[in-house]
Motif scaffolding. Structure first.
Motif, PDB file in Angstrom:
ATOM      1  N   TRP A 220       0.741  -1.027  -0.007  1.00 25.86           N
ATOM      2  CA  TRP A 220       0.126   0.071   0.021  1.00 25.86           C
ATOM      3  C   TRP A 220       0.726   1.427   0.105  1.00 25.86           C
ATOM      4  CZ3 TRP A 220      -0.836  -4.039   3.700  1.00 25.86           C
ATOM      5  CH2 TRP A 220      -2.163  -4.990   3.128  1.00 25.86           C
ATOM      6  N   ARG A 221       2.157   1.129  -0.241  1.00 24.43           N
ATOM      7  CA  ARG A 221       2.954   2.391  -0.258  1.00 24.43           C
ATOM      8  C   ARG A 221       2.746   3.199  -1.374  1.00 24.43           C
ATOM      9  NH1 ARG A 221       7.254   2.862   3.638  1.00 24.43           N
ATOM     10  NH2 ARG A 221       7.862   4.871   2.269  1.00 24.43           N
ATOM     11  N   GLY A 222       2.523   4.448  -1.428  1.00 23.04           N
ATOM     12  CA  GLY A 222       2.498   5.168  -2.565  1.00 23.04           C
ATOM     13  C   GLY A 222       3.569   6.253  -2.973  1.00 23.04           C
ATOM     14  N   ASP A 223       4.435   6.596  -2.117  1.00 18.95           N
ATOM     15  CA  ASP A 223       5.309   7.705  -2.252  1.00 18.95           C
ATOM     16  C   ASP A 223       6.287   7.234  -3.486  1.00 18.95           C
ATOM     17  OD1 ASP A 223       5.897   5.693  -0.196  1.00 18.95           O
ATOM     18  OD2 ASP A 223       7.737   6.722  -0.009  1.00 18.95           O
ATOM     19  N   VAL A 224       6.524   8.114  -4.196  1.00 22.77           N
ATOM     20  CA  VAL A 224       7.339   7.920  -5.453  1.00 22.77           C
ATOM     21  C   VAL A 224       8.765   7.631  -5.099  1.00 22.77           C
ATOM     22  CG1 VAL A 224       5.917   9.775  -6.816  1.00 22.77           C
ATOM     23  CG2 VAL A 224       8.077  10.560  -5.273  1.00 22.77           C
ATOM     24  N   ASP A 225       9.496   7.860  -4.062  1.00 19.87           N
ATOM     25  CA  ASP A 225      10.849   7.224  -3.803  1.00 19.87           C
ATOM     26  C   ASP A 225      10.843   5.878  -3.470  1.00 19.87           C
ATOM     27  OD1 ASP A 225      11.598   9.777  -4.382  1.00 19.87           O
ATOM     28  OD2 ASP A 225      11.273  10.610  -2.223  1.00 19.87           O
ATOM     29  N   ARG A 226      10.072   5.074  -3.799  1.00 19.71           N
ATOM     30  CA  ARG A 226      10.291   3.504  -3.360  1.00 19.71           C
ATOM     31  C   ARG A 226      11.290   2.887  -4.139  1.00 19.71           C
ATOM     32  NH1 ARG A 226      10.248   3.828   0.170  1.00 19.71           N
ATOM     33  NH2 ARG A 226       9.932   1.544   0.766  1.00 19.71           N
ATOM     34  N   GLY A 227      11.791   3.635  -5.371  1.00 22.88           N
ATOM     35  CA  GLY A 227      12.892   2.586  -5.755  1.00 22.88           C
ATOM     36  C   GLY A 227      12.623   1.653  -6.773  1.00 22.88           C
ATOM     37  N   THR A 228      11.569   1.603  -7.404  1.00 29.43           N
ATOM     38  CA  THR A 228      10.903   0.553  -8.199  1.00 29.43           C
ATOM     39  C   THR A 228      11.700   0.316  -9.812  1.00 29.43           C
ATOM     40  OG1 THR A 228       9.006   1.703  -8.832  1.00 29.43           O
ATOM     41  CG2 THR A 228       8.964   0.195  -6.961  1.00 29.43           C
ATOM     42  N   GLY A 229      11.766   1.876 -10.308  1.00 27.82           N
ATOM     43  CA  GLY A 229      12.210   1.896 -11.494  1.00 27.82           C
ATOM     44  C   GLY A 229      13.446   1.164 -11.875  1.00 27.82           C
ATOM     45  N   TRP A 230      14.383   1.342 -10.966  1.00 28.12           N
ATOM     46  CA  TRP A 230      15.761   0.776 -11.490  1.00 28.12           C
ATOM     47  C   TRP A 230      15.934  -0.943 -11.447  1.00 28.12           C
ATOM     48  CZ3 TRP A 230      18.720  -1.886  -7.288  1.00 28.12           C
ATOM     49  CH2 TRP A 230      18.399  -1.571  -6.211  1.00 28.12           C
ATOM     50  N   LEU A 231      14.827  -1.339 -10.672  1.00 24.27           N
ATOM     51  CA  LEU A 231      14.682  -2.861 -10.669  1.00 24.27           C
ATOM     52  C   LEU A 231      14.013  -3.480 -11.972  1.00 24.27           C
ATOM     53  CD1 LEU A 231      13.730  -3.220  -6.942  1.00 24.27           C
ATOM     54  CD2 LEU A 231      16.116  -3.773  -7.922  1.00 24.27           C
ATOM     55  N   ASN A 232      13.142  -2.533 -12.815  1.00 21.96           N
ATOM     56  CA  ASN A 232      12.428  -2.872 -13.843  1.00 21.96           C
ATOM     57  C   ASN A 232      11.360  -4.121 -13.596  1.00 21.96           C
ATOM     58  OD1 ASN A 232      13.705  -1.419 -15.594  1.00 21.96           O
ATOM     59  ND2 ASN A 232      15.520  -2.635 -15.719  1.00 21.96           N
ATOM     60  N   TRP A 233      10.938  -3.913 -12.177  1.00 23.36           N
ATOM     61  CA  TRP A 233      10.040  -4.970 -11.653  1.00 23.36           C
ATOM     62  C   TRP A 233       9.330  -4.348 -10.565  1.00 23.36           C
ATOM     63  CZ3 TRP A 233      11.030 -10.200  -8.862  1.00 23.36           C
ATOM     64  CH2 TRP A 233      10.094 -11.312  -8.905  1.00 23.36           C
ATOM     65  N   ALA A 234       7.955  -4.112 -11.001  1.00 23.81           N
ATOM     66  CA  ALA A 234       7.355  -3.008  -9.848  1.00 23.81           C
ATOM     67  C   ALA A 234       7.090  -3.686  -8.542  1.00 23.81           C
ATOM     68  CB  ALA A 234       5.963  -2.601 -10.698  1.00 23.81           C
ATOM     69  N   TRP A 235       6.766  -4.945  -8.469  1.00 25.11           N
ATOM     70  CA  TRP A 235       6.489  -5.689  -7.088  1.00 25.11           C
ATOM     71  C   TRP A 235       7.725  -5.425  -6.112  1.00 25.11           C
ATOM     72  CZ3 TRP A 235       8.727  -9.476  -3.956  1.00 25.11           C
ATOM     73  CH2 TRP A 235       8.029  -9.735  -3.211  1.00 25.11           C
ATOM     74  N   LEU A 236       9.128  -5.426  -6.779  1.00 27.24           N
ATOM     75  CA  LEU A 236      10.146  -5.715  -5.834  1.00 27.24           C
ATOM     76  C   LEU A 236      10.741  -4.103  -5.624  1.00 27.24           C
ATOM     77  CD1 LEU A 236      11.857  -7.733  -4.242  1.00 27.24           C
ATOM     78  CD2 LEU A 236      13.630  -7.750  -6.322  1.00 27.24           C
ATOM     79  N   SER A 237       9.901  -3.495  -4.732  1.00 29.90           N
ATOM     80  CA  SER A 237      10.370  -2.014  -4.376  1.00 29.90           C
ATOM     81  C   SER A 237      11.531  -2.154  -3.483  1.00 29.90           C
ATOM     82  CB  SER A 237       9.293  -1.425  -3.826  1.00 29.90           C
ATOM     83  OG  SER A 237       8.960  -2.200  -2.459  1.00 29.90           O
ATOM     84  N   THR A 238      12.202  -0.834  -3.130  1.00 31.40           N
ATOM     85  CA  THR A 238      13.267  -0.986  -2.321  1.00 31.40           C
ATOM     86  C   THR A 238      13.005  -1.532  -0.824  1.00 31.40           C
ATOM     87  OG1 THR A 238      14.053   1.287  -3.119  1.00 31.40           O
ATOM     88  CG2 THR A 238      15.093   0.733  -1.120  1.00 31.40           C
ATOM     89  N   GLY A 239      11.674  -1.154  -0.400  1.00 26.56           N
ATOM     90  CA  GLY A 239      11.293  -1.645   0.929  1.00 26.56           C
ATOM     91  C   GLY A 239      11.163  -3.360   1.038  1.00 26.56           C
ATOM     92  N   ARG A 240      10.626  -3.761  -0.246  1.00 22.74           N
ATOM     93  CA  ARG A 240      10.547  -5.090  -0.529  1.00 22.74           C
ATOM     94  C   ARG A 240      11.773  -5.886  -0.320  1.00 22.74           C
ATOM     95  NH1 ARG A 240       5.241  -5.316  -3.404  1.00 22.74           N
ATOM     96  NH2 ARG A 240       3.761  -5.915  -1.672  1.00 22.74           N
ATOM     97  N   LEU A 241      12.986  -5.137  -1.109  1.00 26.31           N
ATOM     98  CA  LEU A 241      14.234  -5.996  -1.178  1.00 26.31           C
ATOM     99  C   LEU A 241      14.902  -5.853   0.098  1.00 26.31           C
ATOM    100  CD1 LEU A 241      16.030  -6.796  -3.318  1.00 26.31           C
ATOM    101  CD2 LEU A 241      17.244  -4.484  -3.428  1.00 26.31           C
ATOM    102  N   THR A 242      14.706  -4.775   0.739  1.00 24.84           N
ATOM    103  CA  THR A 242      15.380  -4.956   2.179  1.00 24.84           C
ATOM    104  C   THR A 242      14.705  -5.946   2.944  1.00 24.84           C
ATOM    105  OG1 THR A 242      14.148  -2.917   2.641  1.00 24.84           O
ATOM    106  CG2 THR A 242      16.535  -2.621   1.904  1.00 24.84           C
ATOM    107  N   GLY A 243      13.410  -5.766   2.960  1.00 26.49           N
ATOM    108  CA  GLY A 243      12.495  -6.575   3.654  1.00 26.49           C
ATOM    109  C   GLY A 243      13.013  -8.133   3.463  1.00 26.49           C
ATOM    110  N   LEU A 244      13.128  -8.545   2.276  1.00 28.22           N
ATOM    111  CA  LEU A 244      13.525 -10.046   2.116  1.00 28.22           C
ATOM    112  C   LEU A 244      14.876 -10.388   2.430  1.00 28.22           C
ATOM    113  CD1 LEU A 244      12.236 -10.324  -1.575  1.00 28.22           C
ATOM    114  CD2 LEU A 244      11.339 -11.522   0.287  1.00 28.22           C
ATOM    115  N   GLY A 245      15.789  -9.146   2.420  1.00 27.84           N
ATOM    116  CA  GLY A 245      16.999  -9.334   2.839  1.00 27.84           C
ATOM    117  C   GLY A 245      17.421  -9.552   4.452  1.00 27.84           C
ATOM    118  N   PHE A 246      16.390  -8.920   5.118  1.00 28.09           N
ATOM    119  CA  PHE A 246      16.159  -9.167   6.521  1.00 28.09           C
ATOM    120  C   PHE A 246      15.720 -10.479   6.810  1.00 28.09           C
ATOM    121  CE2 PHE A 246      15.670  -4.438   8.070  1.00 28.09           C
ATOM    122  CZ  PHE A 246      16.588  -3.994   7.848  1.00 28.09           C
ATOM    123  N   MET A 247      14.767 -11.020   6.131  1.00 23.50           N
ATOM    124  CA  MET A 247      14.294 -12.307   6.204  1.00 23.50           C
ATOM    125  C   MET A 247      15.452 -13.398   5.964  1.00 23.50           C
ATOM    126  SD  MET A 247      10.583 -12.064   4.464  1.00 23.50           S
ATOM    127  CE  MET A 247      10.283 -13.869   4.943  1.00 23.50           C
TER     128      MET A 247
END
Length: 271
Positions: A220-247
């Protein structure tokens, strides 16, 4: 909702900053209480918490700057006064604080690494929960458009000026979602502590459940600084990437520490 709590003359007292201060003292207080259950030095916990706080502030702002640069933000905006005032990317702060935690305890602080980690993380989760209330007050880390009964509409132009928060549009109060998620993380850690079977289990569990919570709330995050563009995969935002790293970190620590012979020694029961 209220980025500025009140003003003293020309000096504004930001709600976000005040709640961050409350978060630090509340989180440190809980960590010291947990430390006493294992006969750890509470003064050492305070010193460690201060060092981790400083590193967390630097790390959160550094990750925010990195994400902004990757997303092509102009240098003038990235290194502006608004960036200095912004809270930053929370997972950058957690990464930096975790690095300082391992570094300081490896240097020898009179505190056992794994038991100290077990004592600290419930307080970290509590501090995050309170800090997210600051995000909600400031309007940063906002959600996507929503028409649910609990959707929030921001109207303060200060929130838009410093965070780009959309005004007049009902949004998911994702900051509050994160507050509830962090309170749930804290509850899980506190309930699991009396049943732990090896030192460091609560520390490892924090990264597992915190990472999972972040992967979910990113929906449900909507702010533009989620960092999705550089991954070319909208599902894997910066927050999700770090969240998976934490897990992954939590799972690795769990497997490593649970297999060490000294880790299976009986632990003192909570008092």
């Amino acid at each position: 909702m209220h980025p500025v709590l009140f003003e003293i003359g020309s000096f504004p007292l930001g709600t976000y900053g005040l709640l961050l201060a409350i978060a630090f003292f509340a989180g440190t207080g809980l960590a010291k209480r947990q430390a006493r259950l294992d006969d750890l030095n509470p003064h050492g916990i305070t010193d460690l918490a201060v060092a981790m706080l400083i590193s967390a502030i630097v790390g959160s702002k550094l990750l925010m700057v990195i994400v902004d640069l990757i997303n092509g933000a102009p240098l003038r905006e990235v290194f502006s006064f608004a960036t200095l005032r912004a809270g930053g990317a929370i997972h950058g702060g957690i990464i930096a604080a975790t690095a300082v935690f391992f570094w300081k305890l490896r240097k020898g602080q009179g505190l056992p690494l794994r038991l100290t980690g077990d004592a600290l993380v419930p307080g970290v989760a509590l501090g995050q929960a309170i800090g997210r209330l600051g995000c909600f007050s400031a309007g940063c880390c906002y959600g996507t458009e929503s028409h649910l009964p609990w959707a929030t509409t921001f109207t303060d132009p200060i929130a838009h000026a410093f965070s780009g928060t959309p005004l007049g549009i009902p949004l998911h109060p994702v900051q509050l979602y994160n507050t509830f998620a962090n309170l749930a993380v804290m509850a899980v850690l506190l309930l699991a502590r009396p049943k732990r079977v090896f030192q460091g289990q609560i520390f490892a569990l924090y990264f597992l459940v915190e990472g999972l919570g972040r992967v979910v709330t990113e929906t449900w995050r909507g702010d533009v600084d989620r960092g999705t563009g550089w991954l070319n995969w909208a599902w894997l935002s910066t927050g999700r990437l770090t969240g998976l790293g934490f897990m992954m970190l939590g799972l690795g620590l769990w497997l490593f520490w649970s297999r060490r012979k000294e880790a299976t020694a009986p632990l003192k029961e909570s008092r």
